[in-house]
Design an enzyme around this catalytic site. Structure first.
Site, PDB file in Angstrom:
ATOM      1  N   HIS A 139       0.836  -1.204   0.000  1.00 50.03           N
ATOM      2  CA  HIS A 139       0.000   0.000   0.000  1.00 50.03           C
ATOM      3  C   HIS A 139       0.873   1.257   0.000  1.00 50.03           C
ATOM      4  O   HIS A 139       0.609   2.213  -0.733  1.00 50.03           O
ATOM      5  CB  HIS A 139      -0.872   0.035   1.265  1.00 50.03           C
ATOM      6  CG  HIS A 139      -1.850  -1.088   1.390  1.00 50.03           C
ATOM      7  ND1 HIS A 139      -1.930  -1.878   2.509  1.00 50.03           N
ATOM      8  CD2 HIS A 139      -2.785  -1.565   0.533  1.00 50.03           C
ATOM      9  CE1 HIS A 139      -2.895  -2.781   2.341  1.00 50.03           C
ATOM     10  NE2 HIS A 139      -3.420  -2.618   1.154  1.00 50.03           N
TER      11      HIS A 139
ATOM     12  N   LYS B 274     -17.723  -5.243  10.895  1.00 51.39           N
ATOM     13  CA  LYS B 274     -16.529  -6.015  10.573  1.00 51.39           C
ATOM     14  C   LYS B 274     -15.596  -6.054  11.781  1.00 51.39           C
ATOM     15  O   LYS B 274     -15.512  -5.099  12.555  1.00 51.39           O
ATOM     16  CB  LYS B 274     -15.793  -5.346   9.407  1.00 51.39           C
ATOM     17  CG  LYS B 274     -15.646  -6.220   8.162  1.00 51.39           C
ATOM     18  CD  LYS B 274     -14.795  -5.471   7.171  1.00 51.39           C
ATOM     19  CE  LYS B 274     -14.416  -6.272   5.949  1.00 51.39           C
ATOM     20  NZ  LYS B 274     -13.633  -5.398   5.018  1.00 51.39           N
TER      21      LYS B 274
ATOM     22  N   ARG C  90      -1.999  -6.307  -8.226  1.00 51.18           N
ATOM     23  CA  ARG C  90      -0.903  -7.250  -7.992  1.00 51.18           C
ATOM     24  C   ARG C  90      -0.856  -8.365  -9.013  1.00 51.18           C
ATOM     25  O   ARG C  90       0.193  -8.872  -9.344  1.00 51.18           O
ATOM     26  CB  ARG C  90      -1.050  -7.872  -6.595  1.00 51.18           C
ATOM     27  CG  ARG C  90      -0.758  -6.907  -5.470  1.00 51.18           C
ATOM     28  CD  ARG C  90      -1.185  -7.482  -4.142  1.00 51.18           C
ATOM     29  NE  ARG C  90      -2.624  -7.789  -4.159  1.00 51.18           N
ATOM     30  CZ  ARG C  90      -3.317  -8.184  -3.111  1.00 51.18           C
ATOM     31  NH1 ARG C  90      -2.712  -8.332  -1.950  1.00 51.18           N
ATOM     32  NH2 ARG C  90      -4.599  -8.430  -3.206  1.00 51.18           N
TER      33      ARG C  90
ATOM     34  N   SER D 246      -2.716  -8.408   2.874  1.00 53.95           N
ATOM     35  CA  SER D 246      -3.039  -8.098   4.275  1.00 53.95           C
ATOM     36  C   SER D 246      -3.562  -9.305   5.033  1.00 53.95           C
ATOM     37  O   SER D 246      -3.243  -9.479   6.218  1.00 53.95           O
ATOM     38  CB  SER D 246      -4.080  -6.974   4.359  1.00 53.95           C
ATOM     39  OG  SER D 246      -3.499  -5.740   4.031  1.00 53.95           O
TER      40      SER D 246
END
Lengths: 154, 154, 154, 154, 154, 154
Positions: free
Chosen positions: F18, F42, F91, F128
């Site tokens: 990031h 979440k 990616r 992540s």
């Protein structure tokens, strides 16, 4: 029985990506043969001699690694060398689809298995055809090919 | 109105993968036309006659299937044959991206839809260009092509 | 024998992408059943009644299309309905990999084939879970769902 | 310092997909150069003059956009033009893998970054090589190329 | 030094696809450990005991193969076992992208390499989560899992 | 008019991947807002305060970069901030398919464009969720997260 792996390709040129894959496969085998495919109808950018010489130079201190040229099917070359494994690197999803097809057909044709390593992330963009394009336009390919000065244009 | 599907390709050669897709599409249509595209500028490995003969032989007991050759756009051939559907198989993700582009452009160009089946898993590695490579090097292609003895090299 | 296709999903909600796929499959079949899968352990955003009502409303003028709910395996529902085909759309490469696995397992499990159409290009970005995310945040989903006002949040 | 982006390609022909990407990149830059790569060994379908004229015509009211031809490496052309960014569109996963490799090699070679936009969904199937195929067979390419009448076949 | 490979997974259940990959890796190693990851927060369909028992039963005649459970990072388990390699299968492009990320992170974290084989084509559709879905709905999973009768639902 | 880009995410945690993307986007904008999405339903691994503090620390010498939290739709946050662009990294192929869908839906919903950079090759494996998995098992995440000591587990 000696464990032997064959890393096949045209290596026009042999990039840092190829080099990394070979070095990482070496500990797994008694012998690793880098096999330069020769196709008389194909036009290569670098001379066959210089490609072979270049790869030999890179692995001159690695006694398990040898460099050979071959014609015909890769699996026939493996059988002739009594190699049990083909060795390949995967850079991305498109590679994986392409390699899967070849590996499964080779397996069905000959029983020879193909082992894969994921390319080193930092080297994963390297692509021989883009390297040739750069070279053709007098760009500097030393970021992508170790000792590129050993290669001679056809 | 008869429902007609067209399965187009160069079929150089027609593999077990192609064969499986056609057989699975047959029950859905009144008629399935296997359409061999002829491009005078392209070099094929197997003669056009032997490719057509080979496919006809494979489907000789399948009255709904016929084999034709065509030049020009696939969608123009479909219109001429009053076929409502193009038929294709998908082997993997790369295929899907490629086929999607063609199917959507064909649809926009002509209104003709393309129907897809997923290739039989066991046959999904088969790829005509690798089959040619094997044949060129005198390998045995019988695992990938039914009755391959009917094909004649150009 | 009637040709019957089943278009299965949770349709939470049924988007313009789903709608397009169904409309394009209709001409190929005598009957198309839109089958809402019901999983008592899953939490849906829209009530089951409103999802069913919404889809019925969209196809009320399409006599070949019916809407049903089902529990259990999709292929068992197909057998019960004497449907020969499952129907699905493909938006992109990731979809294709996922759908391929399911279609091939369903085929092996039951002999039932899955037919695919490529999604209309303009509708290919539509994704039910993103639509839900937009709705949850009070965004306007009318660009992605026809007659979205018929849907009731659970 | 002026912000300058270069949108490179062979544009044989320049499609509605290319056009859309350029128009969407314009607001981000002081200047956008559409750079037609010229490779003397490549055979193009449309004359270089007509390709350049075609693109100029499309952007004649867009003062920030200019059209140039170049030989050699794209990143060398960027440096010569003092452009900081290469601009590209992505249609699908296969594109992304291919573009990623080139963008990362260009970045390593020159420090020049490549910025990407996702193609407009409706235009994402358009592919120059299929457009050429359609044209070669006298099909109508006007759905895929604005003002296609300006293009002259070589 | 003994060459040791670890084949990690949750194996809920251990499918014919997993089994094939292990059998094909065995000749390359002195020892292959099938390592069942245990995550106390995860809900498994089949009991841990029955999963372990099932895999042991499949390989009871294969002296090089053992089955163990582990908690924590896979690379930590490898170090503890003095294993030099992680072993994985690849079914398709999506798998390849996912596995690449994990393999490269594991390599950076620990120096431990991951070796890949392409799944047997015929087994490539098999997916543990779809197998669970079939089982949950009382479907027959014996086409996808050898000796599935040994598995006990939690 | 100030050019403003928004880089959205949950950043649980904000990785070197990031960080690289943000630093490379900065020269293109007058202002870059790193926008931490907050979803009360979440469960995050690291506290919201520590995630915000961590990112602010990384960019404390970069006057154009600010860090904010937001609830609701990303495009609504952009409008509120008068940001013209969403910023994202890609990616691999799977990322590209996923991002394409979201970018095209966001564009249709709001007119806001999403700009992409390819991730730095060496950082492209970082993910992540794998970083969290490593942290959960007391692994060292410092290879993947700059100044990871600033993050506090919830």
């Amino acid at each position: 029985m000696k464990s032997i792996g064959v890393f096949p390709g045209s290596f026009d040129p042999f990039t840092k990506g190829h080099e990394d894959i070979v070095r990482r496969f070496v500990p797994l085998f008694d012998e690793v043969i880098i096999a330069i495919g020769v196709n008389s109808k194909k036009q290569y950018m670098f001379t066959q001699d210089s490609r072979q010489n270049h790869i030999e130079e890179l692995f001159k201190d690695e006694s398990k690694v040898s460099v050979e040229t071959f014609q015909g099917l890769t699996v026939d070359f493996c059988k002739q060398k009594k190699a049990q494994y083909l060795l390949r690197g995967i850079r991305n999803a498109t590679d994986a689809d392409y390699e899967r097809s070849i590996a499964q057909m080779n397996q069905q044709l000959s029983g020879i298995e193909t082992l894969f390593l994921m390319c080193d992330a930092a080297l994963s963009p390297i692509n021989s055809s883009i390297v040739r394009e750069i070279k053709k336009n007098n760009g500097d390919i030393s970021a992508f090919v170790t000792k590129d000065e050993l290669l001679i244009i056809n």
